[in-house]
Design an enzyme around this catalytic site. Sequence first.
Site, short mmCIF file in Angstrom:
data_model
loop_
_atom_site.label_atom_id
_atom_site.label_comp_id
_atom_site.label_asym_id
_atom_site.label_seq_id
_atom_site.Cartn_x
_atom_site.Cartn_y
_atom_site.Cartn_z
N LYS A 1 0.84 -1.20 0.00
CA LYS A 1 0.00 0.00 0.00
C LYS A 1 0.89 1.27 0.00
O LYS A 1 2.10 1.19 0.25
CB LYS A 1 -0.91 -0.04 1.23
CG LYS A 1 -1.89 -1.23 1.22
CD LYS A 1 -2.74 -1.20 2.50
CE LYS A 1 -3.63 -2.41 2.60
NZ LYS A 1 -4.44 -2.38 3.85
N TYR B 1 -11.96 -2.83 -2.94
CA TYR B 1 -12.49 -3.04 -1.59
C TYR B 1 -14.01 -3.14 -1.56
O TYR B 1 -14.63 -2.85 -0.53
CB TYR B 1 -12.01 -1.90 -0.67
CG TYR B 1 -10.60 -2.09 -0.14
CD1 TYR B 1 -10.24 -3.26 0.55
CD2 TYR B 1 -9.62 -1.11 -0.29
CE1 TYR B 1 -8.96 -3.44 1.04
CE2 TYR B 1 -8.34 -1.29 0.21
CZ TYR B 1 -8.01 -2.46 0.89
OH TYR B 1 -6.75 -2.63 1.39
N ARG C 1 3.29 -7.21 9.22
CA ARG C 1 2.66 -6.10 9.97
C ARG C 1 3.15 -6.05 11.41
O ARG C 1 3.31 -4.96 11.99
CB ARG C 1 1.14 -6.25 9.93
CG ARG C 1 0.54 -5.92 8.57
CD ARG C 1 -0.92 -6.33 8.52
NE ARG C 1 -1.59 -5.97 7.28
CZ ARG C 1 -2.71 -6.56 6.86
NH1 ARG C 1 -3.26 -7.53 7.58
NH2 ARG C 1 -3.26 -6.18 5.73
N ASN D 1 -1.43 -0.25 7.51
CA ASN D 1 -0.86 -1.59 7.75
C ASN D 1 -0.07 -2.14 6.56
O ASN D 1 0.12 -3.34 6.43
CB ASN D 1 -1.95 -2.55 8.25
CG ASN D 1 -3.06 -2.77 7.25
OD1 ASN D 1 -2.99 -2.27 6.13
ND2 ASN D 1 -4.07 -3.52 7.64
N HIS E 1 -1.51 -5.60 1.57
CA HIS E 1 -2.76 -6.32 1.38
C HIS E 1 -2.46 -7.69 0.81
O HIS E 1 -1.58 -7.84 -0.03
CB HIS E 1 -3.68 -5.57 0.39
CG HIS E 1 -4.78 -6.45 -0.14
ND1 HIS E 1 -5.93 -6.67 0.55
CD2 HIS E 1 -4.85 -7.21 -1.27
CE1 HIS E 1 -6.69 -7.53 -0.15
NE2 HIS E 1 -6.05 -7.85 -1.26
N GLU F 1 -9.12 -10.63 -7.54
CA GLU F 1 -8.18 -9.52 -7.39
C GLU F 1 -7.08 -9.57 -8.46
O GLU F 1 -6.70 -8.53 -9.00
CB GLU F 1 -7.59 -9.52 -5.98
CG GLU F 1 -8.65 -9.13 -4.95
CD GLU F 1 -8.21 -9.26 -3.50
OE1 GLU F 1 -9.01 -8.89 -2.62
OE2 GLU F 1 -7.09 -9.74 -3.23
P1 RTP Z 1 -6.34 -6.43 3.49
O1 RTP Z 1 -7.64 -6.73 2.76
O2 RTP Z 1 -5.82 -5.05 3.25
O3 RTP Z 1 -5.32 -7.49 3.34
O4 RTP Z 1 -6.70 -6.45 5.00
P2 RTP Z 1 -7.50 -7.53 5.79
O5 RTP Z 1 -8.15 -8.52 4.88
O6 RTP Z 1 -6.55 -8.03 6.82
O7 RTP Z 1 -8.61 -6.65 6.45
P3 RTP Z 1 -10.06 -6.18 5.93
O8 RTP Z 1 -11.01 -6.40 7.04
O9 RTP Z 1 -10.35 -6.74 4.58
O10 RTP Z 1 -9.83 -4.63 5.83
C1 RTP Z 1 -9.18 -4.09 4.73
C2 RTP Z 1 -8.33 -2.94 5.14
O11 RTP Z 1 -9.14 -1.92 5.67
C3 RTP Z 1 -8.42 -1.19 6.65
N1 RTP Z 1 -9.18 -1.15 7.88
N2 RTP Z 1 -9.32 -0.08 8.58
N3 RTP Z 1 -10.15 1.78 10.50
C4 RTP Z 1 -10.43 0.52 10.67
O12 RTP Z 1 -11.01 0.12 11.64
C5 RTP Z 1 -10.05 -0.42 9.63
N4 RTP Z 1 -10.34 -1.71 9.59
C6 RTP Z 1 -9.77 -2.18 8.46
C7 RTP Z 1 -7.09 -1.88 6.84
O13 RTP Z 1 -6.12 -1.18 6.08
C8 RTP Z 1 -7.34 -3.25 6.26
O14 RTP Z 1 -6.14 -3.81 5.79
#
Ligand code: RTP
Length: 155
Positions: free
Chosen positions: A16, A56, A109, A119, A122, A133
């Site tokens: 990112k 997303y 991370r 973080n 992705h 994707e």
């Molecule tokens: P990613 O898709 O980026 O690999 O992350 P992930 O599956 O571990 O997490 P996901 O729940 O899919 O969330 C995607 C990205 O959204 C951001 N996020 N911000 N502010 C918040 O509470 C929050 N929660 C998630 C993070 O950058 C996360 O990687």
Amino acid sequence: QEAHAAEMERTFIAIKPDGVQRGLISEIIARFERKGFKLVAIKIVVPSKGFAQKHYHDLKERPFFNGLCDFLSSGPVVAMVWEGEGVIKYGRKFIGATDPQKSEPGTIRGDLAVVVGRNIIHGSDGPETAKDEINLWFKPEELVAYTSNAEKWIY
Ligand code: RTP
């Protein structure tokens, strides 16, 4: 070996904008490469906000969706496809929990990030998302199929 390569599992990994700005591209690539996974596609792009929203789309009801898409489209992202046995699941493990405060030390991370909104990386969370994707970020001809000599010592 050709047929083996054609069936090999692939995942989409993106560094990112925070990871790129902090100079962590080589560190992140090195971890996947040293593990024994194979890089089959890579490019650096600044995604538009519309593109970030597509990436997303599963999170569009979440309160952080808008900020997240602004962030992803705020600067260069390094988009990659990595290949190897178990690369989807192991890639996630390697990356660590979504919230870096909960990521184990030793994960990307856990070692390199502090807050959930920054973080640095992705990774696809399953075979279907990986396929979607990869198709969203890459044209088929951007994926390079090749045999690495190291493979026979790893898989
Ligand atoms: P990613 O898709 O980026 O690999 O992350 P992930 O599956 O571990 O997490 P996901 O729940 O899919 O969330 C995607 C990205 O959204 C951001 N996020 N911000 N502010 C918040 O509470 C929050 N929660 C998630 C993070 O950058 C996360 O990687």
